[in-house]
Design an enzyme around this catalytic site. Structure first.
Site, PDB file in Angstrom:
ATOM      1  N   LYS A 113      33.298  64.698  15.665  1.00 35.83           N
ATOM      2  CA  LYS A 113      33.362  65.939  16.619  1.00 35.83           C
ATOM      3  C   LYS A 113      34.617  67.189  15.986  1.00 35.83           C
ATOM      4  CE  LYS A 113      33.375  65.493  21.821  1.00 35.83           C
ATOM      5  NZ  LYS A 113      33.759  65.079  23.309  1.00 35.83           N
ATOM      6  N   THR A 140      36.534  59.454  32.147  1.00 31.58           N
ATOM      7  CA  THR A 140      36.787  57.534  33.177  1.00 31.58           C
ATOM      8  C   THR A 140      35.337  57.836  33.875  1.00 31.58           C
ATOM      9  OG1 THR A 140      37.346  59.285  34.832  1.00 31.58           O
ATOM     10  CG2 THR A 140      39.559  58.615  33.067  1.00 31.58           C
ATOM     11  N   LEU A 156      38.169  72.588  38.011  1.00 30.25           N
ATOM     12  CA  LEU A 156      37.538  73.037  37.020  1.00 30.25           C
ATOM     13  C   LEU A 156      35.689  73.501  37.176  1.00 30.25           C
ATOM     14  CD1 LEU A 156      39.102  72.485  33.226  1.00 30.25           C
ATOM     15  CD2 LEU A 156      39.872  74.250  34.707  1.00 30.25           C
ATOM     16  N   LYS A 199      42.853  65.411  44.172  1.00 30.53           N
ATOM     17  CA  LYS A 199      42.041  65.572  43.169  1.00 30.53           C
ATOM     18  C   LYS A 199      40.540  64.861  44.204  1.00 30.53           C
ATOM     19  CE  LYS A 199      38.456  66.567  40.666  1.00 30.53           C
ATOM     20  NZ  LYS A 199      38.561  66.118  38.991  1.00 30.53           N
ATOM     21  N   CYS A 208      31.117  65.429  38.502  1.00 30.64           N
ATOM     22  CA  CYS A 208      32.504  64.991  39.038  1.00 30.64           C
ATOM     23  C   CYS A 208      32.106  63.962  41.126  1.00 30.64           C
ATOM     24  CB  CYS A 208      33.169  65.666  39.063  1.00 30.64           C
ATOM     25  SG  CYS A 208      33.768  66.766  37.874  1.00 30.64           S
ATOM     26  N   ARG A 235      24.244  64.878  33.414  1.00 29.88           N
ATOM     27  CA  ARG A 235      24.633  64.135  34.305  1.00 29.88           C
ATOM     28  C   ARG A 235      24.695  63.491  35.215  1.00 29.88           C
ATOM     29  NH1 ARG A 235      30.641  63.888  31.706  1.00 29.88           N
ATOM     30  NH2 ARG A 235      31.022  66.160  30.850  1.00 29.88           N
TER      31      ARG A 235
HETATM   32  C1  UDX Z   1      33.029  70.026  40.621  1.00 27.91           C
HETATM   33  C2  UDX Z   1      34.471  70.840  41.638  1.00 27.91           C
HETATM   34  O1  UDX Z   1      33.594  72.130  42.329  1.00 27.91           O
HETATM   35  C3  UDX Z   1      35.571  71.246  40.786  1.00 27.91           C
HETATM   36  O2  UDX Z   1      36.473  72.371  41.187  1.00 27.91           O
HETATM   37  C4  UDX Z   1      35.829  69.378  40.423  1.00 27.91           C
HETATM   38  O3  UDX Z   1      37.481  69.542  39.563  1.00 27.91           O
HETATM   39  C5  UDX Z   1      34.792  69.584  38.998  1.00 27.91           C
HETATM   40  O4  UDX Z   1      33.713  68.942  39.890  1.00 27.91           O
HETATM   41  P1  UDX Z   1      31.038  70.980  39.029  1.00 27.91           P
HETATM   42  O5  UDX Z   1      30.791  69.074  39.614  1.00 27.91           O
HETATM   43  O6  UDX Z   1      31.615  71.220  38.010  1.00 27.91           O
HETATM   44  O7  UDX Z   1      33.054  71.441  39.727  1.00 27.91           O
HETATM   45  O8  UDX Z   1      30.446  71.385  40.203  1.00 27.91           O
HETATM   46  P2  UDX Z   1      30.027  72.242  41.438  1.00 27.91           P
HETATM   47  O9  UDX Z   1      30.123  73.652  41.635  1.00 27.91           O
HETATM   48  O10 UDX Z   1      31.044  71.945  42.144  1.00 27.91           O
HETATM   49  O11 UDX Z   1      28.682  71.289  41.941  1.00 27.91           O
HETATM   50  C6  UDX Z   1      28.641  69.732  42.384  1.00 27.91           C
HETATM   51  C7  UDX Z   1      27.251  69.835  42.667  1.00 27.91           C
HETATM   52  O12 UDX Z   1      27.241  70.034  43.619  1.00 27.91           O
HETATM   53  C8  UDX Z   1      25.730  70.797  41.984  1.00 27.91           C
HETATM   54  O13 UDX Z   1      24.927  69.885  42.061  1.00 27.91           O
HETATM   55  C9  UDX Z   1      25.263  72.094  43.148  1.00 27.91           C
HETATM   56  O14 UDX Z   1      24.027  72.420  42.587  1.00 27.91           O
HETATM   57  C10 UDX Z   1      25.889  71.395  44.270  1.00 27.91           C
HETATM   58  N1  UDX Z   1      25.812  72.467  45.765  1.00 27.91           N
HETATM   59  C11 UDX Z   1      27.338  72.857  45.537  1.00 27.91           C
HETATM   60  C12 UDX Z   1      25.447  72.237  46.433  1.00 27.91           C
HETATM   61  O15 UDX Z   1      23.992  71.875  46.429  1.00 27.91           O
HETATM   62  N2  UDX Z   1      25.851  74.048  47.547  1.00 27.91           N
HETATM   63  C13 UDX Z   1      26.441  74.409  47.078  1.00 27.91           C
HETATM   64  O16 UDX Z   1      27.050  74.590  48.150  1.00 27.91           O
HETATM   65  C14 UDX Z   1      27.514  74.121  46.305  1.00 27.91           C
END
Ligand code: UDX
Length: 435
Positions: free
Chosen positions: A35, A86, A154, A208, A264, A332
């Protein structure tokens, strides 16, 4: 400042590149030699919009470098970030696996020179920062350091903007020296008047989990409302708009869909449940959010099956989108990975298109058919299922899709299209929470 990032996964690489962009001198280190070699050649291991250009610029301007050598990377650093993975533990019990965090703490300890802030960036259960401090002290009793918990918020696909313009920065820190160092590190954000919340280690770690659990619960709530809407003949889109216009509720994260996924929400909600359980307290709302999410994915399988007349055996299903959200290649915990296999197992042929994730998916699901466009995926299909709202699926040539399909059944699990328009275009249209 001289900064070292341990772990060049998603969080480490984005954070390292952004801190270099702030003007700091950053070394991103990882044990994975392949990497690091690839990064030195300009290869970015993940798809994140803008990251390749940001890394290239900061490498070119001499602020960002890559290393596999802990001694070299940690020795000169004023701040060492721990940004290793993690994952959920292999026992499948929801606990976060802290092996990599503990190992990083042990290994970095002996190389600390001068006062150093050790920053926990990975999402970790409450109590981890104190464990990290203890491990470092045990490995190097002479080390002059403080541990700070600085959780990341993020979003994949928008990570650089989220770093550069955050809603807030959380600092779990218990010494003035550590707080001063973190302020220097984030100086450009102070200039933008970003709110900083400085608190103790446990609170920072819990913030968090609480933020992610709240958002996950909000999504499960609207998904539950979507199910009720379907039952009573209401429209969840109008409902979400009206409910969300209440300033106390807010319109964001009220989009129904196939359930939340990603690296997440699924992991962090489970880890929070374990934290509560370990301390003998109930977390019933988060528990319900998790259950509703699992039920939502199962409900999507049934929705597809029902739309296909009760059985998917011998049917061809075109699947558009595999990732848990657009603008990422991350699979994931993507809902698609739970929704498609049962259809395949009951005899459906699955024809897939995804703009980014097909190579990874092909190794996980070798029996699916991978195609070069949405239109090719729809060739001869009995149904098309829109699973991820990539921009390129928002303006499909519907006539072309319909012409390619065996029967015009469009199952839109992201509510991208308008039911009336889809019916006008000649489709049987099925979506989430709208009749
Ligand atoms: C999330 C958090 O938003 C971020 O702050 C944290 O640090 C990491 O986890 P992420 O996992 O990148 O970010 O995606 P996010 O945009 O939050 O969406 C997560 C999931 O929720 C996706 O599967 C998305 O499709 C779903 N989602 C999101 C919905 O089904 N409806 C919504 O209204 C918003």
């Amino acid at each position: 400042m001289r900064i070292t990032m341990i772990g060049t996964g998603y969080v480490g690489l984005v954070t390292g590149a952004c801190l270099a962009e702030f003007g700091h001198q950053v070394i991103c280190m990882d044990k994975d030699e392949a990497k690091i070699a690839a990064l030195r050649e300009g290869g970015i291991p993940i798809y994140e919009p803008g990251l390749d250009a940001l890394v290239a610029k900061n490498v070119r301007e001499g602020r960002l470098a890559f290393s596999t050598e802990m001694a070299e990377a940690v020795g000169a650093a004023q701040a060492v970030f721990i940004a290793v993975g993690t994952p959920s533990s292999r026992r499948g019990d929801g606990y976060a696996d802290l092996t990599y965090i503990h190992a990083a703490a042990r290994e970095l300890a002996v190389h600390l020179t001068g006062y150093t802030v050790v920053v926990d960036k990975s999402t970790v259960p409450v109590g981890t920062a104190r464990q990290v401090a203890r491990i470092i002290r045990e490995a190097n009793s002479a080390a002059d350091f403080d541990v700070v918990s600085n959780p990341e918020f993020l979003r994949e696909g928008a990570a650089i903007n989220d770093f550069m313009r955050p809603d807030r920065v959380v600092l779990g820190a218990e010494s003035e020296r550590a707080i001063a160092a973190m302020k220097e590190l984030y100086d450009p954000l102070y200039l933008l008047s970003t709110p900083f919340v400085t608190t103790n280690l446990e609170t920072a770690e819990l913030i968090k989990y609480a933020a992610n659990a709240f958002l996950a619960v909000k999504i499960s709530f609207i998904n539950e409302m979507a199910t009720i809407c379907e039952a009573v003949g209401a429209d969840v889109k109008d409902l979400a708009k009206a409910v969300g216009l209440d300033g106390r509720i807010g319109r964001k994260f009220l989009h129904p869909g196939p359930g939340y996924g990603g690296s997440c929400f699924p992991k962090d909600t489970l880890a929070l449940l374990r934290v509560a359980q370990e301390h003998g307290v109930a977390a019933r709302i988060v528990e319900a959010g998790v259950e509703v999410n699992a039920a939502q994915k199962a409900r999507m399988v049934k929705k597809i099956r029902d739309a296909l007349g009760g059985s998917e055996a011998g049917k061809t299903v075109a699947a558009l989108g595999l990732t848990f959200k657009p603008e990422t290649d991350d699979l994931r915990d993507s809902p698609a990975l739970t929704i498609l296999p049962p259809l395949f197992e009951k005899g459906a042929r699955i024809q897939i298109h995804d703009p980014q994730a097909m190579p990874q998916a092909a190794s996980m699901f070798p029996h699916f058919h991978y195609t070069s466009s949405a239109y090719e995926a729809c060739q001869g299909a009995d149904a098309v299922v829109l699973l991820t709202e990539w921009n390129q699926y928002r303006a499909l040539d519907l006539a072309k899709i319909k012409a390619a399909m065996k029967s015009p059944l469009f199952i839109d699990l992201r509510n991208v299209y308008e039911p009336a328009k889809m019916r006008e275009a000649g489709f049987t249209y099925v979506c989430v929470g709208r009749n």
